[in-house]
Enzyme design. Structure first.
Site, PDB file in Angstrom:
ATOM      1  N   LYS A 122      40.157  40.770  39.360  1.00 30.43           N
ATOM      2  CA  LYS A 122      39.573  40.118  40.531  1.00 30.43           C
ATOM      3  C   LYS A 122      39.857  38.617  40.531  1.00 30.43           C
ATOM      4  O   LYS A 122      40.131  38.022  41.571  1.00 30.43           O
ATOM      5  CB  LYS A 122      38.055  40.356  40.563  1.00 30.43           C
ATOM      6  CG  LYS A 122      37.705  41.764  41.010  1.00 30.43           C
ATOM      7  CD  LYS A 122      36.215  42.048  40.911  1.00 30.43           C
ATOM      8  CE  LYS A 122      35.782  42.226  39.489  1.00 30.43           C
ATOM      9  NZ  LYS A 122      34.518  42.950  39.305  1.00 30.43           N
ATOM     10  N   ASP A 164      39.721  48.230  41.212  1.00 27.74           N
ATOM     11  CA  ASP A 164      38.542  47.894  40.413  1.00 27.74           C
ATOM     12  C   ASP A 164      37.267  48.377  41.099  1.00 27.74           C
ATOM     13  O   ASP A 164      36.350  48.881  40.444  1.00 27.74           O
ATOM     14  CB  ASP A 164      38.449  46.385  40.165  1.00 27.74           C
ATOM     15  CG  ASP A 164      37.139  46.030  39.470  1.00 27.74           C
ATOM     16  OD1 ASP A 164      36.937  46.505  38.336  1.00 27.74           O
ATOM     17  OD2 ASP A 164      36.308  45.336  40.070  1.00 27.74           O
TER      18      ASP A 164
END
Ligand code: URA
Ligand code: CA
Length: 432
Positions: A187, A161
Site C-alpha cells: 500500500k 491486499d
C-alpha cells in the site's frame, strides 16, 4: 501452473519463484483462485515463512495489482508515515499538520480502525463536515497549495491486499511477519511517496507482541522499501500501554489539538517529535535530527502547527472552530470518573483490552457494518509508573449508554496497581 502445486511446495517449506508469486496474486485478485485454496496457502506461509526475495516479490505484485498513485506533480520530497497499529495512537493527527507547517509536503493516506485499534480516518470524521474521500486531483492540489491533505485509501489501491486482508482476518493468518510486511509495504509503495517513515509498534496493544518480532518486521519492511526505490526507515515504539491519554474519536481529536497547543500528553508529544524529525530529515528540510526537532518545536510553540491543522480542516470541508470549541463535535451523555480502588503505582495498562473497552462503548467496530459513535471513549488519568492514591481519578468513561458495568469491570481488570515500576521506554529501536 496449478494452485495446488504451489500450496504443496510452500507446505513442504520450499521457496516460491517469481512466476509462482505473480500467478497467485493475479489469479486471486481476478477471482480465478478461490478463497479455499488461498486460505490453505496463507496458512502454509504462516507456518513455513518466506525468504526476503519471496516477500519482495509478493509486495511488488500486490502494489501493482491496482492503481499506483503518481505524486510527481507535487513539488518537493513527499514523505509518508505509517504505524503498524495501536491503541489511542493519535500521532498522525498531530504529525501531519506539524510536519507540513515546516514545509514538508504530507500526502497522507490513512486507514479505518481494525479490531481493537483505532483509525485516523474514523477520528477525522468526528469533525463536522470533514471529507475523507476526496478525488485524486483535489488531493494533489491541496498538498501543493497547503502542504497537507489526509484521505482514505483510494478504492483501487492494492486490491490484492484488500482481498487478502479480509481473508486473513477470518482465517487466523493476520499476525504473520511476511504477510504483514507485504500488506503494509504494497500500500505504501502504491500510494506514491518518495520516502517512508514506519512506526512499528510492539507490546500488548500491537500485532507484534515482542521486540524480536517487531525488529524482524521493521527490518523486512525497510529492506523492501529500499528495494522499491523509496527511502525507508523504522522506529520501533512501545505499545504496551495506550499512547497518550485519550482513546476514542472526538476525544482523540481534542487530544491532538491540545498537543498542537503544547499541552498534550508527554509520550504522545515525544512520539510526534521522534517520527517528525525523521520525516523532516528525509524530506531534506534539515540536515540533522537535532536541527529537525528544533524546527518542529518552534512550529509547535509558535502556534504555526495549530494554524496548519485549522487550515487542513477547512480545506477538507470541516468546521475549523472545533479547534477552539471541541464540544462542537458533540459530547457523550454519561461521563463517569472511575476512582482508584487502592493506593500504589500503576504497573500495567493492558492496551489491547483498554482498546476493546473503547470499542465496546461504540468507539470502534465489532463488525464491518457497525456505525461508530464519535463521542464515546476512555481517558486515562494515570500512566504506567505514576503514583496513585485510593479514590483519585483513574480513568474517565464517556458513554451514551447508562449501564457501563462491563466496561468498568474490563478497565479495572486491566489497569494494575501495585509496587513501583519504571516508566516504559517509548522508543525502543531505530532501524535504517
Ligand atoms: N496493517 C496492515 O495494513 N496490514 C497488516 O497486515 C497489518 C496491519
Ligand atoms: Ca491517544
Amino acid at each position: 501452473m496449478r494452485m495446488v502445486d504451489v500450496i504443496e511446495k510452500k507446505r513442504n517449506g520450499k521457496s516460491l519463484t517469481t512466476e509462482e508469486i505473480e500467478f497467485l496474486v493475479k489469479g486471486y485478485t481476478n477471482g480465478d483462485i478461490p478463497d479455499y485454496q488461498m486460505s490453505a496457502l496463507l496458512m502454509a506461509i504462516f507456518y513455513q515463512d518466506m525468504t526476503d526475495t519471496e516477500i519482495t516479490n509478493l509486495t511488488l505484485n500486490m502494489a501493482n495489482s491496482g492503481d499506483v498513485i503518481d505524486l510527481a506533480s507535487i513539488t518537493g520530497i513527499k514523505v509518508d508515515k505509517h504505524s503498524t497499529g495501536g491503541v489511542g495512537d493519535t500521532t498522525t493527527l498531530v504529525l501531519a499538520p506539524l510536519v507540513a507547517s515546516v514545509g514538508v509536503p504530507v500526502a497522507k493516506m490513512s486507514g479505518r480502525g481494525l479490531g481493537h485499534t483505532g483509525g485516523t480516518i474514523d477520528k477525522l470524521e468526528a469533525i463536522p463536515g470533514f471529507q475523507v474521500e476526496i478525488p485524486n486531483e483535489q488531493f494533489i492540489r491541496l498538498v501543493n497549495e497547503s502542504q497537507v491533505a489526509v484521505t482514505g485509501q483510494s478504492g483501487n489501491l492494492a486490491p490484492a491486499d484488500k482481498k487478502l486482508y479480509a481473508l486473513r482476518d477470518v482465517t487466523a493468518t493476520v499476525d504473520s511477519i511476511p504477510l504483514i510486511a507485504s500488506s503494509i509495504m504494497s500500500k505504501k509503495i502504491a500510494a506514491g511517496a518518495d520516502a517512508i517513515v514506519l512506526d512499528v509498534t510492539t507490546g500488548d496493544g500491537a500485532f507484534m507482541k515482542n521486540i524480536e518480532d517487531a525488529t524482524r518486521l521493521a527490518e523486512t519492511m525497510v529492506r523492501i522499501g529500499k528495494l522499491a526505490g523509496r527511502q525507508t526507515m523504522a522506529v520501533i515504539s512501545d505499545m504496551s500501554q495506550p499512547l497518550g491519554e485519550a482513546i476514542g474519536n472526538s476525544i482523540e481529536i481534542e487530544e491532538a489539538i491540545n498537543t498542537l497547543k503544547g499541552q498534550g500528553p508527554k509520550d504522545l508529544e515525544e512520539m510526534v517529535f521522534v517520527l517528525g524529525s525523521q520525516m523532516v530529515v528525509l524530506a531534506k528540510k534539515a540536515e540533522t535530527l537535532e536541527e529537525a526537532r528544533q524546527l518542529l518545536e518552534e512550529a509547535l510553540h509558535s502556534g504555526k502547527a495549530l494554524a496548519k491543522f485549522k487550515e487542513m480542516i477547512e480545506n477538507q470541508g470541516g468546521d475549523p472552530s472545533v479547534v477552539d470549541q471541541p464540544e462542537k463535535m458533540g459530547t457523550a451523555k454519561y461521563v463517569t470518573v472511575l476512582p482508584a480502588k487502592e493506593s500504589g503505582y500503576i504497573r500495567n495498562i493492558h492496551a489491547e483490552n483498554v482498546g476493546i473497552a473503547a470499542m465496546l462503548l461504540g468507539a470502534g467496530r465489532k463488525t464491518k457494518e457497525d456505525v461508530i459513535d464519535y463521542t464515546v471513549g476512555v481517558k486515562l488519568h494515570k500512566k504506567v509508573g505514576m503514583a496513585v492514591e485510593q479514590g483519585e481519578p483513574l480513568v474517565t468513561v464517556y458513554a451514551n449508554t447508562e449501564d457501563i458495568t462491563e466496561v468498568e469491570q474490563l478497565l479495572y481488570n486491566n489497569i494494575e496497581i501495585g509496587e513501583e515500576v519504571a516508566e516504559p521506554v517509548l522508543v525502543r529501536k531505530i532501524i535504517t
